[in-house]
Scaffold this active site. Structure first.
Site, PDB file in Angstrom:
ATOM      1  N   HIS A 122      42.145  62.743  30.676  1.00 29.19           N
ATOM      2  CA  HIS A 122      42.795  64.024  30.934  1.00 29.19           C
ATOM      3  C   HIS A 122      42.902  64.927  29.709  1.00 29.19           C
ATOM      4  CE1 HIS A 122      45.542  65.667  34.376  1.00 29.19           C
ATOM      5  NE2 HIS A 122      44.634  66.530  34.004  1.00 29.19           N
ATOM      6  N   ASP A 145      49.538  64.735  39.110  1.00 34.45           N
ATOM      7  CA  ASP A 145      49.495  63.653  38.128  1.00 34.45           C
ATOM      8  C   ASP A 145      50.762  62.813  38.253  1.00 34.45           C
ATOM      9  OD1 ASP A 145      49.124  62.165  35.690  1.00 34.45           O
ATOM     10  OD2 ASP A 145      48.190  63.897  34.733  1.00 34.45           O
ATOM     11  N   HIS A 147      51.908  61.591  35.551  1.00 35.95           N
ATOM     12  CA  HIS A 147      52.472  61.826  34.221  1.00 35.95           C
ATOM     13  C   HIS A 147      52.482  63.322  33.904  1.00 35.95           C
ATOM     14  CE1 HIS A 147      50.180  58.008  34.401  1.00 35.95           C
ATOM     15  NE2 HIS A 147      51.251  57.499  33.823  1.00 35.95           N
ATOM     16  N   ASP A 149      51.912  64.660  30.817  1.00 37.72           N
ATOM     17  CA  ASP A 149      50.863  64.975  29.824  1.00 37.72           C
ATOM     18  C   ASP A 149      51.250  66.130  28.913  1.00 37.72           C
ATOM     19  OD1 ASP A 149      49.520  63.000  31.173  1.00 37.72           O
ATOM     20  OD2 ASP A 149      47.920  64.274  31.944  1.00 37.72           O
ATOM     21  N   HIS A 162      45.360  62.010  25.791  1.00 38.45           N
ATOM     22  CA  HIS A 162      45.390  62.358  27.227  1.00 38.45           C
ATOM     23  C   HIS A 162      46.817  62.531  27.741  1.00 38.45           C
ATOM     24  CE1 HIS A 162      45.638  58.104  29.324  1.00 38.45           C
ATOM     25  NE2 HIS A 162      46.449  58.202  28.305  1.00 38.45           N
ATOM     26  N   ASP A 253      44.644  64.397  38.374  1.00 37.29           N
ATOM     27  CA  ASP A 253      44.524  63.051  37.814  1.00 37.29           C
ATOM     28  C   ASP A 253      44.585  62.067  38.975  1.00 37.29           C
ATOM     29  OD1 ASP A 253      45.016  60.560  36.539  1.00 37.29           O
ATOM     30  OD2 ASP A 253      45.905  61.592  34.817  1.00 37.29           O
ATOM     31  N   ASP A 255      45.399  59.190  39.121  1.00 38.96           N
ATOM     32  CA  ASP A 255      46.578  58.304  39.128  1.00 38.96           C
ATOM     33  C   ASP A 255      47.783  58.942  39.808  1.00 38.96           C
ATOM     34  OD1 ASP A 255      48.088  59.808  37.218  1.00 38.96           O
ATOM     35  OD2 ASP A 255      47.352  58.603  35.545  1.00 38.96           O
ATOM     36  N   GLU A 298      40.218  60.611  35.059  1.00 36.17           N
ATOM     37  CA  GLU A 298      40.787  59.260  34.917  1.00 36.17           C
ATOM     38  C   GLU A 298      40.279  58.253  35.941  1.00 36.17           C
ATOM     39  OE1 GLU A 298      42.494  58.408  32.269  1.00 36.17           O
ATOM     40  OE2 GLU A 298      43.292  60.283  31.435  1.00 36.17           O
TER      41      GLU A 298
END
Ligand SMILES: [Mn+2]
Length: 356
Positions: A122, A145, A147, A149, A162, A253, A255, A298
């Site tokens: 990312h 995402d 997260h 980031d 990332h 992302d 994830d 990712e």
């Protein structure tokens, strides 16, 4: 209701209808960005090849998109790329790769394509968002995402870039972000009100502080549980496009999805998006007509426990991208616009006999 009144109302409705955004060319550029130095695990540089092998080009072509695949960018690793501040990994390699990517995305958008960047980790958003913003300075970002980031190089715990790209892009954070070697080309191009997060569930303390202090709009998984994905998307567009239409950059992302759906990724977190929530997000973004660039990041084929796990993750990522470009769960309707009619002499004879 009189006929005249009904007609007048119909005409008025048409005249008063909100102007539609200009229909952008259905031309999609694919840019492979095999960037892996923004994190520590091997394999994420195989993401672009994995997405292509999962049929991405064919799926987009099947939706009526003209696909221009520009292949993978060549990210030469910078030698002697020492840690910044004894912690931050590969700043020169990530900085240079992002600069190359920014140039590619900028050129693709300037040529009239909607640009899909295939990651890679990312940290590449440093490049894709910067390049997009060079052509569309008023863009809004939807960051899907687990997260946030948005650590700075001074708050990161892992040292991985990332987890930090948004801190370099945000104007409000510039006096908090040191100059990293390889990063001098980056100009912050986003304000806090230009970003909406969806899917957060693993946010570091300093990141949470930033989200609150700068009043950044986010919808965590808890918010999705509470509001439902429909309300979340309504509020997302209210935030980004309540006052005026603007190009959208979707940074997705993989994830963000639950690890049961997307296991082949570096930092999975339990309790993520369902398949249906993911598709609803991208269908709604497509329906705005304003999607201008997408990152898919990712996907790491070396981290699946089995080939099936890798295939499931890649196929999900392809579904997300296809859904961004018009695939619906009712089907794709570009190739079929009428039912065949019976035409053989026998059939018309029998039809006449029936009439008689
Ligand atoms: Mn991310």
């Amino acid at each position: 209701m009189s006929l005249r009144g009904g007609l007048a109302r119909l005409l008025r409705t048409r005249a008063d209808a909100a102007p539609q955004p200009p229909r952008r060319a259905r031309s999609v550029a694919l840019v492979g960005a095999p960037l892996s130095r923004g994190q520590k695990r091997r394999g994420v540089d195989h993401g672009p090849a994995t997405l292509r092998a999962a049929g991405l080009v064919e799926r987009l072509a099947g939706l009526g998109c003209q696909v221009h695949d520009f292949g993978d960018l060549d990210f030469t690793q910078v030698p002697n790329d020492e840690l910044y501040n004894n912690l931050v990994l590969y700043p020169r390699s990530v900085g240079l790769a992002s600069q190359v990517l920014a140039d590619a995305v900028s050129r693709a958008v300037a040529a009239g394509h909607r640009c899909v960047t295939l990651g890679g980790d990312h940290s590449l958003a440093l490049g894709s968002v910067s390049g997009h913003a060079q052509q569309c300075p008023h863009l809004g970002v939807i960051w899907v995402d687990a997260h946030a980031d948005i650590n700075t190089p001074l708050t990161t715990q892992s040292g991985s870039l990332h987890g930090q790209p948004l801190s370099f892009l945000l104007r409000e954070l510039q006096d908090k972000v040191p100059q990293l070697p390889g990063f001098s080309w980056i100009k912050p191009c986003l304000s806090a009100s230009d970003i909406v997060y969806i899917g957060l569930r693993d946010v570091d303390p300093a990141e949470y502080y930033i989200l609150k202090k700068y009043d950044i709009q986010y919808f965590s998984m808890r918010d999705i549980d509470r509001l439902g994905i429909r309300k979340v998307m309504e509020r997302t567009f209210e935030q980004l496009m309540g006052r005026r239409q603007r190009p959208i950059h979707l940074s997705f992302d993989i994830d963000a999805f639950d690890p049961s759906l997307a296991p082949a990724t570096g930092t999975p977190v339990l309790g993520g998006l369902t398949y249906r929530e993911g598709m609803y997000i991208t269908e709604e973004i497509h329906n705005t007509g304003m999607l201008s660039a997408v990152d898919m990041v990712e996907v790491n084929p070396l981290l699946g426990a089995s080939q099936e796990a890798v295939n499931a993750t890649a196929s999900l990522a392809v579904d997300v991208i296809a859904s961004c470009f018009g695939q619906t769960r009712e089907g794709a309707h570009t190739a079929f616009d009428g039912l065949p009619t019976p035409s053989s002499p026998d059939e018309s004879d029998s039809e006449e006999q029936v009439r008689i």
